[in-house]
Design a protein around this motif. Structure first.
Motif, PDB file in Angstrom:
ATOM      1  N   VAL A 273      67.479 -27.359  -5.233  1.00 46.39           N
ATOM      2  CA  VAL A 273      68.338 -26.278  -4.746  1.00 46.39           C
ATOM      3  C   VAL A 273      68.373 -26.327  -3.229  1.00 46.39           C
ATOM      4  CG1 VAL A 273      68.706 -23.778  -4.684  1.00 46.39           C
ATOM      5  CG2 VAL A 273      67.772 -24.857  -6.746  1.00 46.39           C
ATOM      6  N   PRO A 274      69.552 -26.438  -2.616  1.00 42.81           N
ATOM      7  CA  PRO A 274      69.625 -26.509  -1.148  1.00 42.81           C
ATOM      8  C   PRO A 274      69.285 -25.179  -0.499  1.00 42.81           C
ATOM      9  CG  PRO A 274      71.823 -26.388  -2.076  1.00 42.81           C
ATOM     10  CD  PRO A 274      70.881 -26.513  -3.243  1.00 42.81           C
ATOM     11  N   GLU A 275      69.160 -25.191   0.798  1.00 39.79           N
ATOM     12  CA  GLU A 275      68.882 -23.976   1.560  1.00 39.79           C
ATOM     13  C   GLU A 275      70.022 -22.986   1.373  1.00 39.79           C
ATOM     14  OE1 GLU A 275      66.663 -21.445   3.924  1.00 39.79           O
ATOM     15  OE2 GLU A 275      66.116 -23.408   3.079  1.00 39.79           O
ATOM     16  N   GLN A 276      69.647 -21.759   1.074  1.00 36.37           N
ATOM     17  CA  GLN A 276      70.641 -20.735   0.759  1.00 36.37           C
ATOM     18  C   GLN A 276      70.934 -19.872   1.990  1.00 36.37           C
ATOM     19  OE1 GLN A 276      72.095 -20.330  -2.560  1.00 36.37           O
ATOM     20  NE2 GLN A 276      71.223 -22.399  -2.515  1.00 36.37           N
ATOM     21  N   SER A 277      72.164 -19.372   2.028  1.00 32.37           N
ATOM     22  CA  SER A 277      72.532 -18.418   3.070  1.00 32.37           C
ATOM     23  C   SER A 277      71.926 -17.052   2.749  1.00 32.37           C
ATOM     24  CB  SER A 277      74.055 -18.311   3.180  1.00 32.37           C
ATOM     25  OG  SER A 277      74.619 -17.906   1.942  1.00 32.37           O
ATOM     26  N   PHE A 278      72.103 -16.124   3.670  1.00 33.90           N
ATOM     27  CA  PHE A 278      71.422 -14.834   3.521  1.00 33.90           C
ATOM     28  C   PHE A 278      71.880 -14.099   2.267  1.00 33.90           C
ATOM     29  CE2 PHE A 278      71.457 -10.225   4.226  1.00 33.90           C
ATOM     30  CZ  PHE A 278      70.094 -10.007   4.373  1.00 33.90           C
ATOM     31  N   TYR A 279      73.187 -14.025   2.029  1.00 34.04           N
ATOM     32  CA  TYR A 279      73.687 -13.204   0.922  1.00 34.04           C
ATOM     33  C   TYR A 279      73.528 -13.884  -0.441  1.00 34.04           C
ATOM     34  CZ  TYR A 279      77.935 -16.080   0.825  1.00 34.04           C
ATOM     35  OH  TYR A 279      78.818 -17.116   0.725  1.00 34.04           O
ATOM     36  N   THR A 280      73.177 -15.176  -0.473  1.00 34.15           N
ATOM     37  CA  THR A 280      72.935 -15.837  -1.754  1.00 34.15           C
ATOM     38  C   THR A 280      71.451 -15.960  -2.074  1.00 34.15           C
ATOM     39  OG1 THR A 280      73.018 -18.007  -0.684  1.00 34.15           O
ATOM     40  CG2 THR A 280      75.075 -17.159  -1.636  1.00 34.15           C
TER      41      THR A 280
ATOM     42  N   LEU B 203      66.682 -11.794  -3.189  1.00 35.28           N
ATOM     43  CA  LEU B 203      66.516 -10.362  -2.923  1.00 35.28           C
ATOM     44  C   LEU B 203      67.776  -9.717  -2.339  1.00 35.28           C
ATOM     45  CD1 LEU B 203      64.634  -7.980  -3.081  1.00 35.28           C
ATOM     46  CD2 LEU B 203      63.735  -8.578  -0.826  1.00 35.28           C
ATOM     47  N   PRO B 204      68.388 -10.265  -1.288  1.00 39.99           N
ATOM     48  CA  PRO B 204      69.626  -9.628  -0.793  1.00 39.99           C
ATOM     49  C   PRO B 204      70.743  -9.590  -1.831  1.00 39.99           C
ATOM     50  CG  PRO B 204      68.750 -11.157   0.836  1.00 39.99           C
ATOM     51  CD  PRO B 204      67.980 -11.383  -0.421  1.00 39.99           C
ATOM     52  N   GLY B 205      70.871 -10.663  -2.625  1.00 36.28           N
ATOM     53  CA  GLY B 205      71.910 -10.664  -3.653  1.00 36.28           C
ATOM     54  C   GLY B 205      71.677  -9.601  -4.704  1.00 36.28           C
TER      55      GLY B 205
END
Length: 620
Positions: free
Chosen positions: A493-500, A503-505
């Motif tokens: 799994v690649p590095e995720q952005s903040f909204y993905t 916890l934030p999602g």
């Protein structure tokens, strides 16, 4: 289907008079021609006493009030016991259409030099400080105290206080503000007299006698210098907070009968429900919330349709095989998307228990909309919910077993046992611990031992076998076939952005559905903590349906974003995205409940003088 629902609704409307506990009772004058099944004596029953300033209700006899110990108390259903209702007979009995003026009921005498009397008197003082309320019942109808509020409106409260308190500074609290004669400082004023007005409607054409349509009360306080022949006039009865010696409290009542030709028996609850303070503002608030939720649901659906349509059209326009091999977006994880999740056993158990609760909620609200679970049918709502939950063990076991088998699980015995015992066990353990606290405080909300045994019997003897039956059929069926194969080696799994990120999602996904229920949730919690009646089940059912739709759309939308970000761990995140909607109300409930428990432990061992000072500080 629509015709069937309409037929059921019309049948419920026509047969509403013959539902259990809701059949009308006819009353006739004593000594005259009696109609069959017509009563001449009106019995008044008393219920528990509660307060908005304390989470603990108490039985009627806990405050040493006038009681009737010779008669047998009426039977209570499971819902009434779980809600803490304790209905008992009372010495207040009236003959139909026979007025009475200043009738003596009993006299309570207290000597502060006697330790037992001092404890009873101090407990009565604490009850007045915390504004504990009587709840009386006549003909299965609450006796209401109606008084004027702002803008000339009248509020009818299904309860009235046992007394009130005037502080050392001369500031009246609670019900003491309604009488200017309550001006003695640092004194308790006891409502030892009640004026009862019973409204009745005569059924002229059917020759069924009269039916009671309202019972209203006005609490008053009288000194009663001559207890043998009391006269309900003069100054109020008060008790100084530092009184010593003997103190007597005579209790009296007056009753009057008024014929009302406008109110029918079928609509006798309307004046109580229409007078509640939140009723006038609730219609606009709920409609406004529904419009917002429908708009958000349409917006989410539009985004999903447009986005997916664009992606599919993009794949269809590829001209060469080389272009097709260059996968992007959600197609990159097609070989990992159906990989079994971590802790698949626990997820399947939660989904099975959630299915059980979902169906129970849907059916309960549906019956409530038809009028079967109205406030007049006491305890029916909780009884229906508990019985439905017990009978719905089969869907829980089936869903849990089916999902666990699709995850490739082989420990089917553990899965069945966890489905039957994990979630119900946690709830029962929490319930039992709180029940021990209520037992220790002597509250009427504590469940009797027999009720606990009955709940355990329903759980172990009905729900658990049905869960095993559902799990048997779930494991017997073949597993769910996935449309694509799962790769042997998991994709990184690649590095995720903040909204993905997880916890934030999850937090963002739970906020949107919560917006459609917070208004209804506010009124439900207000009804629970303020001991009022909640009756707007039609709006609640509609909000429930829209909540389900909004949770589904928000979960699908966020799941699509996660897959586009090449994160194929979607099972737990989809479950928690909608589940986080319950995070806000749970925090609110624990906050309110914790505040009430804090009041209990903070004030439990204090004298009534210290309690008055602390309550004064809290109010300011």
């Amino acid at each position: 289907m629509l015709r069937w629902l309409l037929g059921v609704a019309l049948w419920a409307r026509a047969a509403a008079f013959y539902l259990p506990g809701l059949a009308p009772v006819s009353f006739c004058e004593p000594g005259k021609d009696q109609v069959p099944d017509c009563k001449s004596t009106i019995e008044l029953f008393v219920n528990r006493l509660d307060s908005v300033e304390s989470v603990l209700p108490y039985e009627y006899t806990a405050f040493d009030l006038c009681s009737e110990k010779t008669l047998k108390r009426p039977s209570e259903n499971l819902g009434q016991v779980l809600f803490g209702e304790r209905i008992e007979p009372s010495p207040y009995k009236f003959e139909f259409k026979k007025p009475a003026t200043c009738q003596k009921v009993c006299t309570r005498t207290y000597n502060t030099n006697d330790p037992s009397d001092k404890v009873k008197l101090d407990f009565l003082k604490k009850g007045m400080l915390l504004n504990y309320q009587h709840h009386w019942i006549v003909d299965n109808m609450p006796v209401t105290w109606c008084y004027d509020v702002e803008d000339g409106q009248k509020f009818c409260n299904p309860g009235f206080p046992i007394g009130c308190f005037v502080t050392e500074a001369g500031r009246p609290k609670d019900a003491c503000v309604v009488n200017s004669n309550f001006n003695e400082k640092d004194a308790f004023y006891i409502f030892n007299h009640v004026d009862i007005t019973i409204h009745y409607h005569i059924v002229e054409h059917e020759q069924l006698g009269a039916r009671l349509v309202a019972a209203k009360i006005e609490p008053k306080s009288y000194e009663h210098p001559n207890e043998d022949s009391p006269v309900c006039s003069g100054g109020p009865k008060f008790l100084k907070s530092k009184h010593t010696g003997v103190f007597e409290i005579p209790y009296t009542y007056s009753v009057n009968f008024v014929e009302d030709k406008n109110i029918r028996w079928a609509s006798r609850w309307d004046y109580i429900l229409e007078s509640m303070p939140h009723t006038n503002i609730q219609w606009f608030s709920i409609m406004n919330s529904l419009v917002i939720v429908l708009f958000l649901s349409g917006m989410v659906a539009m985004i999903m349709l447009r986005t997916l349509h664009k992606d599919i059209a993009r794949y269809n326009q590829m001209d060469s095989v080389e272009d097709a091999q260059e996968e992007f977006g959600w197609k990159l994880v097609h070989g990992d998307v159906f990989r079994p999740p971590r802790k698949g056993m626990l997820l399947s158990v939660f989904l099975g228990s959630g299915t059980q609760i979902f169906i129970m909620t849907f059916v309960t609200l549906f019956f409530a909309c038809l009028g079967f679970l109205s406030p007049a049918n006491r305890g029916a709502l909780m009884t229906c919910a508990v019985v439905l939950w017990v009978l719905l063990g089969t869907p829980a076991g089936y869903v849990a077993a089916r999902l666990y088998k699709s995850f490739g699980g082989e420990k089917w015995k553990t899965n069945v046992l966890l489905t039957a015992f994990l979630c119900p066990g946690v709830v029962f353990a929490d319930f039992f611990v709180m029940n021990l606290i209520l037992w220790g405080e002597g509250s009427s909300a504590a469940m009797p031992f027999g009720t606990l045994v009955a709940i355990l019997a329903l759980w172990f003897c009905i729900s658990v076998p049905l869960t095993f039956l559902g799990a048997y059929f779930g494991f017997k069926k073949t597993g769910i076939e996935h449309p694509v194969r799962t790769n042997q080696i998991p994709r990184q799994v690649p590095e995720q952005s903040f909204y993905t990120k997880p916890l934030p999602g999850i937090v963002m996904g739970g906020i949107l559905p919560f917006g459609c229920i917070f208004i209804q949730l506010f009124f439900i919690l207000n009804s629970i903590w303020s001991h009022q009646m909640y009756y707007m089940f039609g709006f609640l059912f509609l909000v429930f349906i829209i909540l389900v739709i909004t949770c589904s759309e928000a979960t699908i939308l966020l799941c699509y974003f996660h897959l586009c970000a090449e994160d194929y761990h979607w099972q737990w995140r989809s479950f928690l995205t909608s589940g986080f909607t319950a995070h806000h109300p749970v925090l609110r409930i624990h906050h309110d409940h914790g505040a009430h428990l804090f009041l209990i432990y903070r004030y439990g061992d204090l004298s009534f003088e210290d309690l008055a000072v602390l309550l004064e500080a809290d109010a300011s």
